[in-house]
Design an enzyme around this catalytic site. Sequence first.
Site, PDB file in Angstrom:
ATOM      1  N   SER A 107       0.825  -1.211   0.000  1.00 39.06           N
ATOM      2  CA  SER A 107       0.000   0.000   0.000  1.00 39.06           C
ATOM      3  C   SER A 107       0.862   1.265   0.000  1.00 39.06           C
ATOM      4  CB  SER A 107      -0.879   0.006   1.254  1.00 39.06           C
ATOM      5  OG  SER A 107      -1.426   1.290   1.480  1.00 39.06           O
ATOM      6  N   TYR A 130      -2.294   5.511  -4.264  1.00 40.01           N
ATOM      7  CA  TYR A 130      -3.371   6.466  -3.997  1.00 40.01           C
ATOM      8  C   TYR A 130      -2.975   7.766  -4.671  1.00 40.01           C
ATOM      9  CZ  TYR A 130      -5.926   3.943  -0.289  1.00 40.01           C
ATOM     10  OH  TYR A 130      -6.689   3.070   0.439  1.00 40.01           O
ATOM     11  N   THR A 156      -5.824   2.659  -6.931  1.00 42.11           N
ATOM     12  CA  THR A 156      -7.080   2.635  -6.170  1.00 42.11           C
ATOM     13  C   THR A 156      -7.865   3.914  -6.438  1.00 42.11           C
ATOM     14  OG1 THR A 156      -6.072   1.265  -4.472  1.00 42.11           O
ATOM     15  CG2 THR A 156      -8.084   2.448  -3.859  1.00 42.11           C
ATOM     16  N   LYS A 252      -8.424  -0.477  -9.127  1.00 41.21           N
ATOM     17  CA  LYS A 252      -9.084  -1.057  -7.947  1.00 41.21           C
ATOM     18  C   LYS A 252     -10.232  -0.174  -7.456  1.00 41.21           C
ATOM     19  CE  LYS A 252      -7.908  -2.811  -3.329  1.00 41.21           C
ATOM     20  NZ  LYS A 252      -8.379  -1.857  -2.329  1.00 41.21           N
ATOM     21  N   HIS A 276     -13.696  -1.860  -1.116  1.00 47.32           N
ATOM     22  CA  HIS A 276     -12.686  -1.522  -0.115  1.00 47.32           C
ATOM     23  C   HIS A 276     -12.945  -2.267   1.207  1.00 47.32           C
ATOM     24  CE1 HIS A 276      -9.451   1.648  -0.073  1.00 47.32           C
ATOM     25  NE2 HIS A 276      -9.373   1.269   1.193  1.00 47.32           N
TER      26      HIS A 276
HETATM   27  C1  FMN Z   1      -6.840  -2.476   7.483  1.00 44.92           C
HETATM   28  C2  FMN Z   1      -7.101  -2.246   6.030  1.00 44.92           C
HETATM   29  C3  FMN Z   1      -6.373  -1.275   5.357  1.00 44.92           C
HETATM   30  C4  FMN Z   1      -6.586  -1.064   3.988  1.00 44.92           C
HETATM   31  N1  FMN Z   1      -5.801  -0.162   3.326  1.00 44.92           N
HETATM   32  C5  FMN Z   1      -5.903  -0.060   1.984  1.00 44.92           C
HETATM   33  C6  FMN Z   1      -4.993   0.736   1.253  1.00 44.92           C
HETATM   34  O1  FMN Z   1      -4.090   1.341   1.804  1.00 44.92           O
HETATM   35  N2  FMN Z   1      -5.153   0.807  -0.092  1.00 44.92           N
HETATM   36  C7  FMN Z   1      -6.135   0.130  -0.756  1.00 44.92           C
HETATM   37  O2  FMN Z   1      -6.249   0.225  -1.981  1.00 44.92           O
HETATM   38  N3  FMN Z   1      -7.004  -0.652  -0.082  1.00 44.92           N
HETATM   39  C8  FMN Z   1      -6.893  -0.779   1.258  1.00 44.92           C
HETATM   40  N4  FMN Z   1      -7.750  -1.621   1.934  1.00 44.92           N
HETATM   41  C9  FMN Z   1      -8.730  -2.428   1.191  1.00 44.92           C
HETATM   42  C10 FMN Z   1      -8.114  -3.757   0.784  1.00 44.92           C
HETATM   43  O3  FMN Z   1      -7.173  -3.589  -0.240  1.00 44.92           O
HETATM   44  C11 FMN Z   1      -9.185  -4.718   0.251  1.00 44.92           C
HETATM   45  O4  FMN Z   1      -9.962  -4.067  -0.729  1.00 44.92           O
HETATM   46  C12 FMN Z   1     -10.107  -5.257   1.345  1.00 44.92           C
HETATM   47  O5  FMN Z   1      -9.399  -5.457   2.538  1.00 44.92           O
HETATM   48  C13 FMN Z   1     -10.739  -6.564   0.892  1.00 44.92           C
HETATM   49  O6  FMN Z   1     -11.632  -7.029   1.831  1.00 44.92           O
HETATM   50  P1  FMN Z   1     -11.292  -8.140   2.952  1.00 44.92           P
HETATM   51  O7  FMN Z   1     -10.494  -7.437   4.007  1.00 44.92           O
HETATM   52  O8  FMN Z   1     -12.625  -8.555   3.415  1.00 44.92           O
HETATM   53  O9  FMN Z   1     -10.484  -9.240   2.291  1.00 44.92           O
HETATM   54  C14 FMN Z   1      -7.560  -1.831   3.309  1.00 44.92           C
HETATM   55  C15 FMN Z   1      -8.295  -2.788   3.999  1.00 44.92           C
HETATM   56  C16 FMN Z   1      -8.060  -3.019   5.337  1.00 44.92           C
HETATM   57  C17 FMN Z   1      -8.842  -4.087   6.050  1.00 44.92           C
END
Ligand code: FMN
Length: 384
Positions: A107, A130, A156, A252, A276
């Site tokens: 990330s 981002y 994203t 994404k 997300h």
């Molecule tokens: C703690 C956390 C932080 C996240 N940070 C980002 C991020 O920095 N960039 C991003 O594109 N998605 C981020 N996401 C979304 C994840 O990439 C992903 O879409 C999501 O976790 C998928 O769902 P799941 O946790 O049920 O597998 C984050 C998700 C979580 C749980």
Amino acid sequence: MGIITSIEDLRVLAKRRVPRMFYDYADAGSWTESTYRANGDDFAKIKFRQRVAVNLEHRTLRSTMVGQPVAMPVALAPTGLTGMQHADGEILAARAAEKFGVPFTLSTMSICSIEDVAAHTSAPFWFQLYVMKDRDFIERLIERARAAQCSALVLTLDLQVLGQRHKDLRNGLSAPPKMTLATVLNLLSKPRWGLRMLGTRRHGFGNIIGHAKSVSDMSSLSAWTTQQFDPALSWDDVEWIKRRWGGTLIIKGIMDPDDARLAANSGADALIVSNHGGRQLDGAPSSIAALPAIVEAVGSRIEVHMDGGVRSGQDVIRALALGAKGVYIGRPFLYGLGALGEAGVTTCLEIIRNELDLTMAFCGLRDVNDVDRRILLPGTIPGG
Ligand SMILES: Cc1cc2nc3c(=O)[nH]c(=O)nc-3n(C[C@H](O)[C@H](O)[C@H](O)COP(=O)(O)O)c2cc1C
């Protein structure tokens, strides 16, 4: 804790070991968390067709995502603050992914920097971008990802504004944590986590501090996001980023067939159907319910991936059956990391592989690339 047999076991252990502020950050959705819950609940509704007396020898889960070979079609999703679930978290997760043979996505909001992860791994990883207002900074991030030989850029698009997550506000989420009395007391009850954190110098946003103008520390994540993330982001910017990057591009955060068409028109190599993890627009449908219409709209023109709510190999195969070429896991690997560090991420991947392999066999198939809708019971598919 006895033997670990499921992702849920990893979650329970992570909850015990990770300070509340960071456990809550992972295990939270926005507002009422209805989309977060739907992501999981809708998977459970999808039923399989059991087949018997088919030769099940020599099964394989090998596949490709954006043309790159994968041991199984599962990647680690980009997650911010991963190095706060466990000291050096991004490096440990990237190593586990590399050994397993699946992609790791770093990330923008990671604790360990791009260069740091590259220095501690040997397989190329993917970098998630981002878009911030400071375009010079974005250009430099893209250059840094290129220099680190990242083999795909995951752009994203669903975080121009930040979804409100009540727990983060209550906990005063920040990296490093803000030291209120409640936080200090909670940290004292997690000595393992604390000792490891004392043993690493990686405590801030490694990609940003010292790289973005006038950012030397980051007290509050939500305040900083509000200032820096670009609310004016458009498809023209996507085009600009595609040109600057020049390599494999994955978009994404697509939930609508109209946006999926725009993503396909942009010339990106793949899109990720994602809400997300239920952390942005509460009230959006689950990702698995949104998937079929998007595959139907653009599946022949662009590779379609998905994430959100995958908690088992069974969920992986459900998504593949509905047309996803690959899926990503966010919280499952974070739970593994918080529970047991690198070994926990490996355990998470092994659990998913085993469930995926057995479910494929029960459905009468030997090659994961043969999985399609025929393994599902019609009438049990949300949105389909
Ligand atoms: C703690 C956390 C932080 C996240 N940070 C980002 C991020 O920095 N960039 C991003 O594109 N998605 C981020 N996401 C979304 C994840 O990439 C992903 O879409 C999501 O976790 C998928 O769902 P799941 O946790 O049920 O597998 C984050 C998700 C979580 C749980």
